[in-house]
Design an enzyme around this catalytic site. Structure first.
Site, short mmCIF file in Angstrom:
data_model
loop_
_atom_site.label_atom_id
_atom_site.label_comp_id
_atom_site.label_asym_id
_atom_site.label_seq_id
_atom_site.Cartn_x
_atom_site.Cartn_y
_atom_site.Cartn_z
CE LYS A 32 -0.71 0.56 4.98
NZ LYS A 32 0.06 1.81 5.07
CB THR A 33 3.96 2.24 1.83
OG1 THR A 33 3.38 1.94 3.10
CG2 THR A 33 4.82 3.48 1.94
CG ASP A 217 -0.80 5.17 4.82
OD1 ASP A 217 -1.48 4.20 4.44
OD2 ASP A 217 0.39 5.07 5.17
CD GLU A 218 -1.85 2.20 8.22
OE1 GLU A 218 -2.88 1.50 8.23
OE2 GLU A 218 -0.71 1.69 8.19
CD GLN A 248 -3.06 -4.51 8.38
OE1 GLN A 248 -2.05 -4.26 9.02
NE2 GLN A 248 -3.05 -4.54 7.05
NE ARG A 600 1.74 -6.68 11.27
CZ ARG A 600 1.45 -5.99 10.18
NH1 ARG A 600 2.27 -5.06 9.74
NH2 ARG A 600 0.35 -6.24 9.49
#
Length: 749
Positions: A32-33, A217-218, A248, A600
């Site tokens: 995504k980044t 973002d997020e 998330q 993670r």
């Protein structure tokens, strides 16, 4: 379009469309980044001016990395983009516009500690004690109210009990004190811009035209105030792109609202949605485990993650005797992997649900000689000696800052006690002036001795001296001169203890940080440095290079990745936490948190639980977390306690190998006369039929109802009072061991 050539087809489609609302649902490890970065680069390539782009992130570190990546793609024009956290971006806007709201541009930003100190001061003025009304609880309620855009007057009207009525009064006085101190807390950095935009439409219009392209973002972690701000800014052009993953969303306790991402298509009917489903981080096994868990949530945007990565090793489930054994087992596994697979310690992360779990893990790592670092411990800028220096600097910039003044007025010791401060505060209240202004007029007070007046005069002169020196000295020169003038470095060095020398080093490091800030910012100011410090987070300070095992809560681990991850404390009551599981929404958030923990891991994943755990000073006998049982059993390899069965296979009656069952009842070793504390269900000699259950109306064979597991039948009972336990077979999940004081079973037949 050349900048997009390295993206996969879905990523490229998401980055290509520049106009109109876009939602990018980005699964864990799906890049995504990368998409966000390339989308901004594509905007610049397409002729959009850098100052027309606003990129909102959740850490300063993420914003910095994003700018660096964009600069590598399209050059230095990327440096003119407004990119940062919500708080840093809107603090920057408030610095320019706050005078319209009655604030001076030099306003202070109060952290959580400062905020609590103001609340304590308000409690004192209202003749309320911290025992009657807990400052931390009040702070939480006020923060929650602000994030829901509820004013003190509205809160008072909604108050339902005595506590909320107290909070309403404190809230009102708290806001007045902040305003008088020319200060804002973290929540105000979001609330005040909304107030500004609502009261001054021309100011809103200015920033709507300024930020024609907004990227967030997020997005799943935004709260109501952030949602309103974004909607206001994007309302004119609607060129808004949000990136996030509903799976998330784990910050409801901070006010995050998952509905923001779930309802995006309703808010923007013309929006386009792209799903990034290819995972580049984890093995097929880890991804399958995460998918098998998260599919149990009802509230979610449908997506199917997949990967071209290798199948990978099975997930190891460690069963430990107790939390000490859990830590030692993990430590030995780390040693084995370092030796056999030549891994560095920085490749390992130990994750836990609560900070209290770190103690036994730290003990084990120390005993085995493994270097570790804790993320989210005492942050650098939270240390006393550093907060003292920062308080002086904040007071020089903003003499109205009452909390800073009270913190340092008698540091180093000047003979100015609490009684004197109370007298000056009373005088300030009578004259309707700030505490510092009252300090300058302390000569008018007949109730203060001449010696104390001289000390007050010396302190105020010191502050004014350095306020004037702001015009001629650079921030780093001013800070170093001020620290030398105070004599605190000399005092710490002369004390000569390890603690004092550490404090000396920390102050030197703070001075270095100011110099580094000035080197990186051509037009840097002391106000700018103080704002950066106020808004820095534990994640921004997380160590990147040190070769050490990383310990952190799962919340702190979000956005990070490690080759090997250990998720500890997989027990009912700990993960998920007991006090929040009855509510479906809270349980789903706990499951999302577990999903974050699983994803993670890149290559190896270990889970662990203990038969016995000491919590709140008591021995508990937890059962395995329901989340473990939601993972496909074929993906898990179970490890028995080291003291019982070191091998992972046993031989059945026919001589064949079978998988070890951690719930199997075991006989006592032949030479052992007394086994240390353990669950009654693991003791082969317990006669359950004879156990007294006088304080409960439960019996073996009774059909019961559990609010999470549904209908079940009691198979065994043991213990008394708070130690009473039951083994229940549930139709939904099979056998479960429950502590009755938590289980809240209801007999149905």
């Amino acid at each position: 379009m050349s900048v997009l050539h390295s993206l996969n087809p879905v990523q490229r489609s998401a980055a290509e469309i520049l106009e109109g609302p876009v939602m990018i649902v980005a699964g864990a490890g799906s890049g995504k980044t990368r998409v966000l970065t390339f989308r901004i680069a594509h905007l610049l390539e397409s002729g959009v001016k850098p100052y027309e782009i606003l990129a909102l992130t959740f850490t300063n570190k993420a914003a910095k990395e994003m700018k660096e990546r964009i600069t590598a793609l399209v050059g230095t024009q990327a440096l003119s983009i407004w990119a940062g956290t919500f708080h840093s971006v809107f603090a920057r806007i408030l610095r320019q516009e706050c005078e319209a709201l009655g604030y001076m541009r030099s306003f202070s930003i109060y952290d959580s500690d400062d905020s609590q100190n103001v609340i304590k001061s308000v409690l004192h003025s209202l003749s309320l004690s911290a025992q009657q009304v807990a400052p931390r609880a009040v702070q939480s309620r006020i923060s929650g109210a602000k994030n829901q855009l509820i004013t003190p007057r509205q809160y008072d009207a909604l108050a339902k009990d005595f506590f909320e009525q107290h909070v309403a009064k404190i809230y009102q006085e708290y806001q007045l004190k902040l305003f008088k101190s020319n200060a804002m807390d973290f929540d105000d950095l979001l609330i005040k811009p909304i107030d500004l935009f609502q009261r001054f439409p021309r100011v809103l219009e200015k920033y709507q035209y300024r930020f024609k392209y907004i990227l967030v973002d997020e997005y799943q972690d935004t709260n109501h105030a952030q949602y309103v701000l974004i909607k206001m800014l994007a309302d004119r052009f609607k060129n808004i792109c949000v990136v996030g993953d509903d799976a998330q969303s784990i910050y409801a306790f901070r006010g995050a609202d998952i509905r923001n991402i779930l309802d995006f298509e309703r808010d923007y009917p013309q929006s386009r949605t792209f799903r990034l489903e290819q995972n580049y981080r984890s093995t097929k096994t880890i991804l399958a485990a995460a998918d098998s868990v998260i599919k149990n949530n009802k509230q979610q945007i449908p997506k199917t993650l997949w990967t071209d990565n290798a199948q990978g090793d099975t997930i190891v489930l460690n069963e430990a005797e107790d939390d000490k054994d859990e830590g030692l087992t993990i430590a030995h596994q780390i040693q084995d992997l370092c030796a056999k697979e030549k891994l560095d310690l920085k490749n390992f992360a130990l994750l836990y649900r609560t900070n209290a779990q770190s103690r036994s893990l730290e003990d084990a790592l120390r005993r085995t000689g493994l270097t570790y670092v804790i993320v989210g411990g005492v942050e650098f800028y939270k240390r006393k000696e550093i907060k003292d220096v920062i308080a002086y600097l904040r007071l020089i910039v903003n003499p109205s800052d009452e909390e800073c003044l009270k913190r340092v007025i008698n540091y180093p010791t000047r003979g100015i006690g609490d009684t004197t401060i109370d007298k000056i505060q009373a005088f300030a209240g009578q004259e309707n002036i700030t505490l510092f202004e009252a300090l300058l007029r302390s000569g008018e007070l007949t109730t203060i001795s001449e010696r104390t007046k001289n000390a007050l005069r010396a302190f105020s002169t010191f502050i004014m001296k350095y306020k004037d020196l702001q015009q001629t000295l650079s921030p780093n020169e001013l800070a170093r001169s001020m620290v030398d003038d105070l004599g605190i470095l000399k005092a710490y060095k002369e004390e000569g203890t390890p603690e004092s020398l550490a404090r000396w080093e920390n102050i030197q490091e703070t001075l270095s940080a100011i110099s580094e800030y000035m080197a990186q910012n051509d037009n840097g100011t002391l106000e700018g440095f103080l704002e950066e410090v106020a808004l820095i987070s534990a994640v921004d300070l997380a160590p990147d290079q040190r070769n050490a095992v990383t310990l952190m809560t799962i919340h702190a681990a979000k956005g990070l990745e490690f080759p090997v991850v250990f998720v500890t404390g997989m027990e009912e009551g700990l993960f998920p936490l007991y006090q929040i599981t009855p509510e479906t929404q809270a349980l789903e958030e706990e499951r999302r948190l577990f999903y974050v923990a699983l994803t993670r891991a890149k290559q190896r994943l270990f889970l662990s639980h203990a038969r016995i755990r000491y919590r709140f000073g008591d021995v508990t006998y937890p059962v395995v977390s329901r989340f473990v049982e939601e993972i496909d059993a074929a993906l898990i390899e179970r490890n028995a306690p080291r003291h019982y069965a070191p091998s992972r296979t046993q031989t059945d009656a026919g001589g064949g190998a079978r998988r070890y069952d951690p719930y199997e009842r075991k006989k006592k070793p032949a030479l052992e006369t007394k086994k240390p504390a353990q669950s009654a269900f693991d003791d082969g000699d317990v006669d359950y039929a004879s156990q007294s259950q006088e304080d409960m109306q439960l019996r073996v064979g009774a059909v019961v109802e559990h609010e999470v597991f549904g209908t079940g039948k009691i198979m065994q009972l043991a213990g008394r009072g708070d130690d009473a336990k039951a083994l229940v077979y549930f139709n939904s999940v099979g056998k479960k061991q429950l502590m009755l004081k938590f289980a809240r079973l209801r007999i149905t037949s």
